[in-house]
Design an enzyme around this catalytic site. Structure first.
Site, mmCIF file in Angstrom:
data_model
loop_
_atom_site.group_PDB
_atom_site.id
_atom_site.type_symbol
_atom_site.label_atom_id
_atom_site.label_comp_id
_atom_site.label_asym_id
_atom_site.label_seq_id
_atom_site.Cartn_x
_atom_site.Cartn_y
_atom_site.Cartn_z
ATOM 1 N N LEU A 1 -20.290 22.618 -13.637
ATOM 2 C CA LEU A 1 -20.457 21.280 -13.044
ATOM 3 C C LEU A 1 -21.160 20.344 -14.002
ATOM 4 O O LEU A 1 -20.979 19.139 -13.955
ATOM 5 C CB LEU A 1 -21.288 21.387 -11.762
ATOM 6 C CG LEU A 1 -20.633 22.082 -10.582
ATOM 7 C CD1 LEU A 1 -21.652 22.310 -9.481
ATOM 8 C CD2 LEU A 1 -19.477 21.261 -10.056
ATOM 9 N N GLY A 2 -22.005 20.891 -14.831
ATOM 10 C CA GLY A 2 -22.734 20.018 -15.743
ATOM 11 C C GLY A 2 -23.836 20.783 -16.421
ATOM 12 O O GLY A 2 -24.027 21.979 -16.203
ATOM 13 N N PHE B 1 -32.460 22.292 -17.743
ATOM 14 C CA PHE B 1 -32.951 23.627 -18.028
ATOM 15 C C PHE B 1 -31.835 24.657 -18.143
ATOM 16 O O PHE B 1 -32.076 25.835 -18.150
ATOM 17 C CB PHE B 1 -33.933 24.053 -16.950
ATOM 18 C CG PHE B 1 -35.115 23.135 -16.865
ATOM 19 C CD1 PHE B 1 -36.203 23.322 -17.694
ATOM 20 C CD2 PHE B 1 -35.113 22.069 -15.990
ATOM 21 C CE1 PHE B 1 -37.281 22.476 -17.634
ATOM 22 C CE2 PHE B 1 -36.190 21.213 -15.929
ATOM 23 C CZ PHE B 1 -37.282 21.408 -16.755
ATOM 24 N N GLY B 2 -30.623 24.178 -18.179
ATOM 25 C CA GLY B 2 -29.520 25.112 -18.311
ATOM 26 C C GLY B 2 -28.287 24.589 -17.611
ATOM 27 O O GLY B 2 -28.353 23.597 -16.878
ATOM 28 N N PRO B 3 -27.146 25.228 -17.819
ATOM 29 C CA PRO B 3 -25.903 24.766 -17.217
ATOM 30 C C PRO B 3 -25.853 25.055 -15.715
ATOM 31 O O PRO B 3 -26.535 25.960 -15.233
ATOM 32 C CB PRO B 3 -24.835 25.580 -17.945
ATOM 33 C CG PRO B 3 -25.547 26.797 -18.422
ATOM 34 C CD PRO B 3 -26.962 26.405 -18.685
ATOM 35 N N ASP C 1 -37.796 14.017 -14.467
ATOM 36 C CA ASP C 1 -36.465 13.687 -14.969
ATOM 37 C C ASP C 1 -35.619 13.065 -13.870
ATOM 38 O O ASP C 1 -34.487 13.453 -13.636
ATOM 39 C CB ASP C 1 -35.796 14.938 -15.546
ATOM 40 C CG ASP C 1 -34.670 14.586 -16.516
ATOM 41 O OD1 ASP C 1 -34.551 13.386 -16.859
ATOM 42 O OD2 ASP C 1 -33.921 15.480 -16.921
ATOM 43 N N GLY D 1 -27.769 20.728 -16.868
ATOM 44 C CA GLY D 1 -29.041 20.147 -16.442
ATOM 45 C C GLY D 1 -30.083 20.319 -17.512
ATOM 46 O O GLY D 1 -29.803 20.864 -18.580
#
Ligand SMILES: *[C@@H]1O[C@H](CO)[C@@H](O)[C@H](O)[C@H]1NC(C)=O
Ligand SMILES: *[C@@H]1O[C@H](CO)[C@@H](O)[C@H](O)[C@H]1NC(C)=O
Ligand SMILES: *[C@@H]1O[C@H](CO)[C@@H](O)[C@H](O)[C@H]1NC(C)=O
Ligand SMILES: *[C@@H]1O[C@H](CO)[C@@H](O)[C@H](O)[C@H]1NC(C)=O
Ligand SMILES: *[C@@H]1O[C@H](CO)[C@@H](O)[C@H](O)[C@H]1NC(C)=O
Ligand SMILES: *[C@@H]1O[C@H](CO)[C@@H](O)[C@H](O)[C@H]1NC(C)=O
Ligand SMILES: *[C@@H]1O[C@H](CO)[C@@H](O)[C@H](O)[C@H]1NC(C)=O
Ligand SMILES: *[C@@H]1O[C@H](CO)[C@@H](O)[C@H](O)[C@H]1NC(C)=O
Ligand SMILES: *[C@@H]1O[C@H](CO)[C@@H](O)[C@H](O)[C@H]1NC(C)=O
Length: 845
Positions: free
Chosen positions: A536-537, A541-543, A655, A539
């Site tokens: 999905l994307g 801290f990780g995918p 964030d 972020g």
């Protein structure tokens, strides 16, 4: 308030009140009976008979006249209800105000006590402040007023405190229950002492200390600030000592209550939502409860796993056994063998504390400064500590000195003052050593870590290179597998009895929160082995991957990068904590997966993607009209407020941005990625960091430039987000001109009185101008340069949800123009750096 609307309201009320009643007085010739009400002249308050909750008893009380939800602010006969509906409230022939059960009764069930009841000819009048006053109609002298006899509610301009001359005390007492306004167990009153303080009592025992005056607020209520809504006044002279607050905008309804279960709450009425919104509540955490850690200790709630109580310098636990079982209520006693009043004594400073109880053995001298205060304390052998009296007036004035026990001290993250505790030479030396040791230790630890990482990387690289080349791959795979299994077994035994065979619910030690521990195989099956088509994307801290469980439920899996530096146990604790964060504007955490090297968080899946998908897209933005966007803004604000204030954890998101705001089926905003900052190096949250994480365009100046962050950095990001939602423009990207940005663009139009031009043209038609202007102004307040100028999130929610006037923002001076950073916080840390920071100064036009 919108003037047109105010006028309309007034007209409506006027018409309405013409038929019901138009008087605001009670007199000998004009008593009121059950069924009648009197209304103050501008219709703010009403007085009459009522039955609370499920009760059938009748009481006389005062309530807000203009809101639908009957909210009592004062009750006359709270402990003496009337049985039938024939009550009469009247002024008697002697000029006293009396309440009778019926017109046949001879003994009043309640009366206003006036000292001289033979004056005759008095009139009771209900004022627009909510005060019922009994005045002599010849001289106008006030004989009695309800503000002097509060029940459970403190209204604006109502004093809480003492008349020292007569020994008369005005204080709040909670109701017994929502059905019974009788005097309950909790009361909120001022302790008359040399240095007065306010406390909440349960019966006669202190329950919570709102504390003493600091020049700005009461020391135990960090949320209480003088701002553009409230003006708090404290008065202490030889005749009187009291505190009260007033509202800068009288059209706001605000009240402070002590409720039946022992909480002091502040509410304001939201005209938008038509309900009372809580501004603050106390006591909030364990450290707030009086004497949680006993005498001579300090309570600091911000260390996840440590015991919150610590003895003050020079003291040790009185009952070591209980103390080791984390029961601090016995407090601390002076260490054996400490000398008192010897050479070499000095003071150890505690910072950001609520000063100890002042009711018993505290002395104050307003004419001494801090230095003289120290000398005074040192010069008197029974003095154990000193502090600034009004620490928040001009950087601190006056001298507060303690003798005897130091009771009920606690630490805050963002409030509190310095307290200097007397210590002997040995204690001072130990303290100095501890400080330098911990400094040294920190440095050594850092050095070790760096060396270890470098060596580790080198070694691994070498091993990998040789092994991979030399060894038969099958043997290698088998070995690696065995090692993984060993590791897994080790960690999973700590995962409480290994529920990992299937995904299992956990209730133990987590209150009522269910956290599901997912099997790795389950997650792999759900996400199709983390296939790129399910991604999905990416972020911070990780995918993130989309997945579908065998049950059909859709999930979003955040695969955290492996180098969090956190042990499994800590990670587990964090996840349990985060799972407790529940708010309708936060994405819900369903569980986690913790196997082998993998750490994953599993969230509910949000079908409507994220906010950026809509507001920055020419066609999709048409779907969001003004109302929807306003609801989204308010929802985000509430979610952030919850993170900052209402949750137990005090999370700074760090964030906030359009792509982190997900939308559920009904297009309600759900903040995501909260708490991940905590999972990774949560301790950094309270300090400044030399690693800047975040997203270009949303970062506050102090964070981008100095690495300083606080809740106010989130407020800044929220401001940018708000302006993006209204304008439909990204803070970066669309402005090719490098010296320009969204904030500047909005500011310039706003200061030219053309603010409405910034509103996204795709919804300009559906947009009520006053609301939009208020919104824009709130946005500009949030993006001011100085953190102290920015409103807190509770104020933001308040300003957005009320038709209140909003202060003028200051011109933002700096814009952080170009920062290239690595947003992948989870990488080891050496990679991330601030490459370029440029400042531009706006020219005042
Ligand atoms: C109301 O009724 C209760 C019980 O019936 C009685 O105890 C009480 O005295 C009555 N109150 C008054 C004011 O008469
Ligand atoms: C007392 O009240 C009753 C009913 O409310 C009424 O009929 C009667 O006239 C009143 N008596 C007096 C003296 O006001
Ligand atoms: C009025 O005074 C009497 C006797 O002094 C006392 O019992 C009563 O509670 C007082 N009432 C109020 C409303 O203060
Ligand atoms: C005061 O009240 C009495 C009785 O209600 C009335 O007769 C008198 O005229 C009033 N006096 C003034 C100055 O209003
Ligand atoms: C007040 O406290 C007493 C004793 O603790 C208790 O029995 C009573 O139920 C409490 N009353 C209320 C209204 O909570
Ligand atoms: C706050 O209240 C005090 C005392 O009533 C008053 O002197 C002061 O002007 C008020 N301040 C503001 C900002 O309204
Ligand atoms: C009192 O306030 C607390 C904290 O806001 C709340 O949890 C509780 O339900 C309230 N009690 C009542 C009886 O309203
Ligand atoms: C020390 O302070 C206490 C309390 O204020 C006072 O009673 C005592 O006289 C003082 N002692 C000296 C030596 O000043
Ligand atoms: C501190 O608390 C203890 C009991 O917890 C009490 O006996 C003592 O009087 C208190 N001292 C002061 C100075 O408040």
């Amino acid at each position: 308030m919108n003037p047109a609307k105010l006028l309309l309201n007034t007209l409506l009320f006027f018409q309405f009140s013409q038929i019901s009643t138009s008087i605001d007085t009670i007199s000998l010739s004009q008593p009121i009976r059950d069924g009648n009400v009197i209304v103050s002249s501008r219709k703010f308050y009403a007085l009459g008979f009522f039955s609370p909750g499920n009760s059938v008893k009748r009481y006389v009380g005062i309530w807000y006249n203009q809101i639908s939800e009957q909210t009592l602010v004062w009750v006359a006969n709270r402990d003496n209800p009337i049985n039938g509906t024939f009550g009469v409230l009247s002024v008697n022939i002697k000029g006293n105000l009396e309440l009778y059960e019926s017109n046949q009764s001879t003994v009043p069930v309640w009366q206003a006590n006036i000292s001289d009841a033979s004056t005759g000819n008095s009139v009771a009048q209900l004022l627009d402040s909510g005060n019922l006053v009994l005045v002599r109609n010849d001289t106008g002298e006030t004989l009695w007023q309800s503000f002097d006899h509060p029940t459970d509610t403190l209204l604006p301009n109502m004093r809480l405190g003492w008349d020292k001359r007569t020994g008369f005390n005005r204080y709040l007492t909670a109701w017994k229950s929502p059905d019974d306004p009788g005097s309950g167990n909790f009361s909120f009153k001022m302790d008359l002492a040399e240095f007065a303080q306010v406390s909440l009592y349960k019966s006669d025992v202190k329950w919570w200390r709102a504390g003493s005056w600091t020049g700005q607020r009461l020391s135990g209520v960090p949320e209480m600030t003088r701002n553009f809504i409230f003006n708090i006044t404290y008065m202490d002279n030889q005749d009187e000592v009291f505190v009260y607050y007033s509202l800068n905008n009288p059209s706001i309804l605000s009240r402070m209550v002590v409720n039946e279960t022992g909480f002091q709450q502040r509410f304001t009425w939201s005209t938008q939502d038509r309900r009372w919104i809580g501004f603050w509540t106390a006591p909030k955490e364990q450290c707030d409860y009086y004497g949680h850690c006993g005498p001579n200790s300090n309570c600091s709630p911000y260390h996840a796993d440590e015991f919150e109580c610590t003895c003050l310098p020079g003291f040790e636990p009185k009952y070591p056994k209980e103390w080791s079982l984390r029961d601090g209520s016995g407090g601390c006693k002076r260490k054996l063998g400490t000398s008192k009043c010897q050479k070499g004594e000095g003071f150890i400073k505690l910072t950001r504390v609520k000063v100890p109880d002042t009711s018993v053995a505290a002395h104050v001298d307003m004419n001494l400064g801090l230095k003289a205060c120290e000398e005074k304390c040192l010069g008197n052998c029974s003095c154990v500590a000193y502090a600034s009296a009004y620490a928040e007036t001009n950087g601190g004035i006056g001298c507060l000195i303690y003798h005897g026990d130091l009771n009920d001290t606690r630490t805050y993250t963002n409030a509190g003052q310095d307290l200097f505790v007397r210590a002997d030479a040995a204690e001072l030396a130990a303290e100095a050593q501890k400080n330098s040791k911990s400094n040294r230790a920190r440095k050594r630890r850092l050095a070790l870590i760096i060396v270890a990482i470098v060596l580790g990387v080198l070694l691994l690289g070498l091993c990998y290179f040789f092994l991979w080349r030399r060894l038969d791959t099958r043997i290698g795979e088998r070995k690696r597998q065995r090692r993984r299994e060993l590791l897994f077994l080790n960690s999973s035994t700590r995962l409480s009895d290994r529920e990992a065979s299937t995904s299992a619910k956990r209730n133990k030690d987590t209150g009522n929160v269910d956290v599901t521990f997912f099997e790795l195989s389950t997650v792999l099956a759900a996400t199709d082995n983390f296939s790129t088509s399910n991604k999905l994307g990416q972020g911070g801290f990780g995918p993130v991957y989309k997945g579908k469980l065998a049950t059909g439920q859709e999930i979003a899996v955040k695969r955290l990068s492996t180098t969090s530096g956190q042990g499994i146990e800590e990670f587990k604790n964090e996840v349990l904590l985060i799972a407790k964060l529940q708010h309708r504007n936060l994405v819900k955490l369903l569980g986690c997966c913790l196997e082998k090297d993998e750490k994953m968080l599993v969230y509910e899946f949000m079908p409507n993607k994220s906010l950026d998908y809509f507001i920055f897209d020419e066609s999709r933005k048409q779907l969001l009209d003004w109302k929807k966007r306003f609801d989204i803004i308010l929802g985000i604000a509430r979610g952030v407020l919850y993170l900052h204030q209402d949750s137990r954890l005090r999370i700074i998101h760090r964030d906030l941005k359009a792509s982190n705001i997900l939308l559920d089926e009904e297009m309600n905003p759900r903040i995501s990625d909260f708490g991940t900052a905590r999972v990774f190096g949560g301790e950094e949250i309270s300090t400044n960091t030399n690693r800047v994480v975040g997203t270009y365009g949303y970062m506050s100046p102090e964070y981008a430039l100095g690495g300083l962050f606080s809740t106010k950095s989130d407020v800044f990001s929220f401001g940018v987000l708000l302006l993006e939602i209204i304008t439909g423009k990204k803070n970066t990207g669309i402005f090719n001109d490098d010296s320009s940005n969204l904030i500047r663009y909005v500011w310039e139009l706003w200061s030219d009185d053309k603010a409405l031009e910034i509103v996204d043209s795709s919804m300009a038609d559906s947009c009520p101008a006053p609301e939009a202007l208020r919104c824009i102004q709130v946005g500009l307040l949030c993006v001011q340069d100085r953190t102290t100028d920015r409103p807190s999130m509770s104020t933001v929610v308040f300003m957005l949800s009320n038709e209140t006037s909003v202060p003028s923002p200051k011109q933002p001076t700096f814009s952080v123009r170009k920062i290239e950073i690595d947003t992948d916080y989870s990488s080891t840390g050496t990679k991330s750096s601030v490459n370029e920071v440029t400042l531009t100064t706006f020219k005042a036009r």
